[in-house]
Design a protein around this motif. Sequence first.
Motif, PDB file in Angstrom:
ATOM      1  N   ASP A  20      47.798  21.471  22.961  1.00 37.15           N
ATOM      2  CA  ASP A  20      48.110  20.351  22.528  1.00 37.15           C
ATOM      3  C   ASP A  20      48.006  19.398  23.764  1.00 37.15           C
ATOM      4  O   ASP A  20      49.083  19.303  24.549  1.00 37.15           O
ATOM      5  CB  ASP A  20      49.536  20.096  21.849  1.00 37.15           C
ATOM      6  CG  ASP A  20      49.645  18.371  21.425  1.00 37.15           C
ATOM      7  OD1 ASP A  20      49.010  17.634  21.798  1.00 37.15           O
ATOM      8  OD2 ASP A  20      50.827  18.442  20.938  1.00 37.15           O
ATOM      9  N   PRO A  21      46.688  18.741  24.126  1.00 37.68           N
ATOM     10  CA  PRO A  21      46.624  17.911  25.281  1.00 37.68           C
ATOM     11  C   PRO A  21      47.779  16.792  25.323  1.00 37.68           C
ATOM     12  O   PRO A  21      48.171  16.400  26.479  1.00 37.68           O
ATOM     13  CB  PRO A  21      44.997  17.475  25.178  1.00 37.68           C
ATOM     14  CG  PRO A  21      44.549  17.723  23.857  1.00 37.68           C
ATOM     15  CD  PRO A  21      45.319  18.789  23.374  1.00 37.68           C
ATOM     16  N   SER A  22      47.892  16.310  24.387  1.00 35.52           N
ATOM     17  CA  SER A  22      48.921  15.161  24.539  1.00 35.52           C
ATOM     18  C   SER A  22      50.205  15.711  24.787  1.00 35.52           C
ATOM     19  O   SER A  22      51.013  14.798  25.764  1.00 35.52           O
ATOM     20  CB  SER A  22      49.092  14.457  23.142  1.00 35.52           C
ATOM     21  OG  SER A  22      49.759  15.204  22.076  1.00 35.52           O
ATOM     22  N   SER A  23      50.585  16.915  24.741  1.00 36.55           N
ATOM     23  CA  SER A  23      52.061  17.371  25.199  1.00 36.55           C
ATOM     24  C   SER A  23      51.752  18.054  26.640  1.00 36.55           C
ATOM     25  O   SER A  23      52.723  17.688  27.435  1.00 36.55           O
ATOM     26  CB  SER A  23      52.330  18.464  24.110  1.00 36.55           C
ATOM     27  OG  SER A  23      53.538  19.173  24.872  1.00 36.55           O
ATOM     28  N   THR A  24      50.880  18.732  26.870  1.00 35.52           N
ATOM     29  CA  THR A  24      50.396  19.309  28.085  1.00 35.52           C
ATOM     30  C   THR A  24      50.323  17.998  29.366  1.00 35.52           C
ATOM     31  O   THR A  24      50.764  18.488  30.495  1.00 35.52           O
ATOM     32  CB  THR A  24      49.108  20.130  28.313  1.00 35.52           C
ATOM     33  OG1 THR A  24      49.251  21.040  27.292  1.00 35.52           O
ATOM     34  CG2 THR A  24      48.831  20.793  29.447  1.00 35.52           C
ATOM     35  N   PHE A  25      49.606  16.949  28.782  1.00 32.97           N
ATOM     36  CA  PHE A  25      49.456  16.103  29.944  1.00 32.97           C
ATOM     37  C   PHE A  25      50.692  15.546  30.376  1.00 32.97           C
ATOM     38  O   PHE A  25      50.833  15.099  31.632  1.00 32.97           O
ATOM     39  CB  PHE A  25      48.623  14.972  29.280  1.00 32.97           C
ATOM     40  CG  PHE A  25      48.374  13.756  30.141  1.00 32.97           C
ATOM     41  CD1 PHE A  25      47.681  14.179  31.299  1.00 32.97           C
ATOM     42  CD2 PHE A  25      48.691  12.646  29.935  1.00 32.97           C
ATOM     43  CE1 PHE A  25      47.314  13.116  32.111  1.00 32.97           C
ATOM     44  CE2 PHE A  25      48.596  11.488  30.525  1.00 32.97           C
ATOM     45  CZ  PHE A  25      47.733  11.773  31.959  1.00 32.97           C
ATOM     46  N   ILE A  26      51.801  15.196  29.858  1.00 31.21           N
ATOM     47  CA  ILE A  26      52.999  14.570  30.200  1.00 31.21           C
ATOM     48  C   ILE A  26      54.021  15.402  30.473  1.00 31.21           C
ATOM     49  O   ILE A  26      55.170  15.199  31.272  1.00 31.21           O
ATOM     50  CB  ILE A  26      53.375  13.732  29.030  1.00 31.21           C
ATOM     51  CG1 ILE A  26      53.956  14.628  27.787  1.00 31.21           C
ATOM     52  CG2 ILE A  26      52.543  12.680  28.785  1.00 31.21           C
ATOM     53  CD1 ILE A  26      54.577  13.686  26.700  1.00 31.21           C
ATOM     54  N   THR A  27      53.999  16.972  30.142  1.00 26.16           N
ATOM     55  CA  THR A  27      55.324  17.811  30.409  1.00 26.16           C
ATOM     56  C   THR A  27      55.740  17.616  31.621  1.00 26.16           C
ATOM     57  O   THR A  27      57.037  17.649  32.141  1.00 26.16           O
ATOM     58  CB  THR A  27      55.155  19.044  29.614  1.00 26.16           C
ATOM     59  OG1 THR A  27      54.869  18.913  28.315  1.00 26.16           O
ATOM     60  CG2 THR A  27      56.194  20.158  29.901  1.00 26.16           C
ATOM     61  N   SER A  28      54.809  18.092  32.705  1.00 20.79           N
ATOM     62  CA  SER A  28      55.262  18.152  34.086  1.00 20.79           C
ATOM     63  C   SER A  28      56.038  17.009  34.716  1.00 20.79           C
ATOM     64  O   SER A  28      57.010  17.167  35.435  1.00 20.79           O
ATOM     65  CB  SER A  28      54.151  18.744  35.003  1.00 20.79           C
ATOM     66  OG  SER A  28      53.112  17.838  35.348  1.00 20.79           O
ATOM     67  N   SER A  29      55.354  16.009  34.316  1.00 19.80           N
ATOM     68  CA  SER A  29      55.889  14.699  35.356  1.00 19.80           C
ATOM     69  C   SER A  29      57.341  14.566  34.333  1.00 19.80           C
ATOM     70  O   SER A  29      58.385  14.194  35.364  1.00 19.80           O
ATOM     71  CB  SER A  29      55.230  13.465  34.495  1.00 19.80           C
ATOM     72  OG  SER A  29      53.954  13.543  35.640  1.00 19.80           O
ATOM     73  N   PHE A  30      57.313  14.723  33.173  1.00 16.35           N
ATOM     74  CA  PHE A  30      58.714  14.449  32.548  1.00 16.35           C
ATOM     75  C   PHE A  30      59.834  15.426  33.032  1.00 16.35           C
ATOM     76  O   PHE A  30      61.207  15.143  33.618  1.00 16.35           O
ATOM     77  CB  PHE A  30      58.865  14.314  30.964  1.00 16.35           C
ATOM     78  CG  PHE A  30      58.501  13.213  30.355  1.00 16.35           C
ATOM     79  CD1 PHE A  30      59.304  12.379  29.972  1.00 16.35           C
ATOM     80  CD2 PHE A  30      57.227  12.747  30.342  1.00 16.35           C
ATOM     81  CE1 PHE A  30      59.174  11.239  29.224  1.00 16.35           C
ATOM     82  CE2 PHE A  30      56.847  11.529  29.714  1.00 16.35           C
ATOM     83  CZ  PHE A  30      57.695  10.726  29.231  1.00 16.35           C
ATOM     84  N   ARG A  77      48.083  17.208  19.089  1.00 18.59           N
ATOM     85  CA  ARG A  77      48.908  17.179  17.873  1.00 18.59           C
ATOM     86  C   ARG A  77      50.007  15.924  17.871  1.00 18.59           C
ATOM     87  O   ARG A  77      50.169  15.693  16.761  1.00 18.59           O
ATOM     88  CB  ARG A  77      49.549  18.548  17.834  1.00 18.59           C
ATOM     89  CG  ARG A  77      50.192  18.626  16.372  1.00 18.59           C
ATOM     90  CD  ARG A  77      50.701  20.392  15.988  1.00 18.59           C
ATOM     91  NE  ARG A  77      51.212  20.537  15.060  1.00 18.59           N
ATOM     92  CZ  ARG A  77      50.758  20.692  13.765  1.00 18.59           C
ATOM     93  NH1 ARG A  77      49.335  20.698  13.997  1.00 18.59           N
ATOM     94  NH2 ARG A  77      51.355  20.920  12.697  1.00 18.59           N
ATOM     95  N   TYR A  78      50.599  15.955  18.925  1.00 19.05           N
ATOM     96  CA  TYR A  78      51.661  14.789  18.849  1.00 19.05           C
ATOM     97  C   TYR A  78      50.853  13.344  18.998  1.00 19.05           C
ATOM     98  O   TYR A  78      51.230  12.291  18.425  1.00 19.05           O
ATOM     99  CB  TYR A  78      52.382  14.887  20.255  1.00 19.05           C
ATOM    100  CG  TYR A  78      53.601  15.703  20.077  1.00 19.05           C
ATOM    101  CD1 TYR A  78      54.500  15.988  19.001  1.00 19.05           C
ATOM    102  CD2 TYR A  78      53.566  16.787  21.115  1.00 19.05           C
ATOM    103  CE1 TYR A  78      55.406  16.663  18.965  1.00 19.05           C
ATOM    104  CE2 TYR A  78      54.705  17.826  20.919  1.00 19.05           C
ATOM    105  CZ  TYR A  78      55.449  17.673  19.888  1.00 19.05           C
ATOM    106  OH  TYR A  78      56.523  18.556  19.846  1.00 19.05           O
ATOM    107  N   ASP A  79      49.505  13.400  19.569  1.00 14.60           N
ATOM    108  CA  ASP A  79      49.035  12.002  19.605  1.00 14.60           C
ATOM    109  C   ASP A  79      47.496  12.400  19.580  1.00 14.60           C
ATOM    110  O   ASP A  79      46.904  12.751  20.602  1.00 14.60           O
ATOM    111  CB  ASP A  79      49.306  11.360  20.787  1.00 14.60           C
ATOM    112  CG  ASP A  79      48.627   9.743  20.683  1.00 14.60           C
ATOM    113  OD1 ASP A  79      47.595   9.635  20.177  1.00 14.60           O
ATOM    114  OD2 ASP A  79      49.270   8.881  21.312  1.00 14.60           O
ATOM    115  N   ALA A  80      46.860  12.299  18.458  1.00 15.30           N
ATOM    116  CA  ALA A  80      45.538  12.570  18.123  1.00 15.30           C
ATOM    117  C   ALA A  80      44.498  12.094  18.960  1.00 15.30           C
ATOM    118  O   ALA A  80      43.398  12.329  19.006  1.00 15.30           O
ATOM    119  CB  ALA A  80      45.209  12.621  16.756  1.00 15.30           C
ATOM    120  N   ARG A  81      44.964  10.611  19.503  1.00 19.14           N
ATOM    121  CA  ARG A  81      44.081   9.860  20.289  1.00 19.14           C
ATOM    122  C   ARG A  81      43.757  10.576  21.721  1.00 19.14           C
ATOM    123  O   ARG A  81      42.932  10.244  22.509  1.00 19.14           O
ATOM    124  CB  ARG A  81      44.567   8.503  20.688  1.00 19.14           C
ATOM    125  CG  ARG A  81      44.770   7.707  19.211  1.00 19.14           C
ATOM    126  CD  ARG A  81      45.491   6.477  19.394  1.00 19.14           C
ATOM    127  NE  ARG A  81      46.600   6.737  20.372  1.00 19.14           N
ATOM    128  CZ  ARG A  81      47.333   5.744  21.238  1.00 19.14           C
ATOM    129  NH1 ARG A  81      46.861   4.670  21.109  1.00 19.14           N
ATOM    130  NH2 ARG A  81      48.407   6.238  21.868  1.00 19.14           N
TER     131      ARG A  81
END
Length: 520
Positions: free
Chosen positions: A389-399, A371-375
Amino acid sequence: MPVSLKPTHSYLLAITLALAACGGGGGGGSTPTQPTQPGNPADRGFSDPLAYSSSGNASLSVANEGAALTHHSLNLGGRVIDYTATAGHLIASHPQTSQPKAAFFYVAYTAKNQDVRTRPVTFFYNGGPGSASVWLHLGSYGPKRLQVGYPATSQPQPFPLVDNQESLLDTSDLVFVDAIGAGLSQAIAPHTNQTFWGVDADAEAFRDFVTRYLAVNQRTASPKFILGESYGGVRSSVLADLLEAAGTRMNGVILLSPILNYYSNCAVYSPGEANCTGFLPTYANTGAHFRLTNPAQTDYAAYAQQVRSYAASTYSPAVANWLGSRLPPSNNLVDQLVGLTGARANLWQANLSLHPNTYQFQLITGTVLGRYDARVTAPQGSALASEGDPSSTFITSSFASTIRSYLTSQLKYTAQTSYAISSNAIQSWNWQHDGQDLPDTLPDLAAALQQNPNLKIMVLHGYNDLATPFHQTELDLARLGNVPGLRIHNYEGGHMMYLDDASRVRTKADLAAFYASSLN
């Protein structure tokens, strides 16, 4: 009417993660500069004795303005910038009664040996509402950034924290501040966090933080900018008006993937209830990314313009008619939309005003788009797609993990409680503003411009953002009429287009040009 003002609604959930900001001034008979110590100053750590909570009913019985002070350097293209990092709290107080409202947590990066009368200061904040500023802090233009590598999802985590070659520290001092209830910001009794969980109370508290920062750091004469992401567009519009009214002259407002009017974004409504014209160019550019358009497209800027024109002349009137009559669209219109976006004919036939949720989950069979980045994509049923939303799930833990370690290890600030990347503020947010149930902040932006005709506004959007689409913002801003100081830039990428390596380079160049124009 909107489905719900609660985060169970798809749109409000989708924007829970976004923004950041910074400010400045100074004065005196001799040339003022950033305060420095002679020689090689020692770092000064700070162990905060207070415990913070993101709960709505939480408040601090006492508060302090303690902060850690550390010294660093950053090599930007061969130019070494020595800077000071300050991590801690400032107390925002009521401007008339001086009653403390909240202890705002912030991290400020200030270049050394600068004339603060000409050195800009920028306040950064994410949106949500309820988000900490971690995304902008460690993803965009600070001195450090996480190396995310969007739109790929195969890179190992946590992402490496690296020197940021696109940092804005060569252009402005940077202040990243967390909303009340997020990060380590908290209300001061008798107020609670919930007191400030509303459009107006939130913006007023941010005004008071900016005012406090400028006064404490002798930056009232500095050029001043605010940069807000996502819901930060609402906050920035209201905040700019409030700051101007309070006598704080602003140089620039930077709106990054903003929402400005909740009534115009069709994602706030159930499918088939509102006109989704503002999303059509986003659907088209995303379809082009996946090579689903006919013919194929490679020039995204030119294609966006083509689809804007089509939306105005053909699609928007057709949707307006369909919403009124519910008569099936013509085969010719459906064929055109399939070719422009790659979305299948049955989707347009079922709902000519195609909802972004439908596009996200049904463009590619068996695949969920971000949803945040459709790519950014993930197979349906996979862990990466499990939260929608894979674009959110992918980055959250690292941040989340990196901000906590970074504060302690590099900025020498330690707290009794963990840094909260978000609160549940969106669950009980007071959306009312200017007598309406939802915020429409174009009048606030217009009021800020009326108070300060020299105010410059810059808008940055990603072509592949299914939360706050670039063309809807363009349509909203058209209500302001001719604004000489308005610049709009679109880039490949999503809501956080700065996570795209190529787009971050372009946004930095465009931002530097904007700052230069705003100081003339």
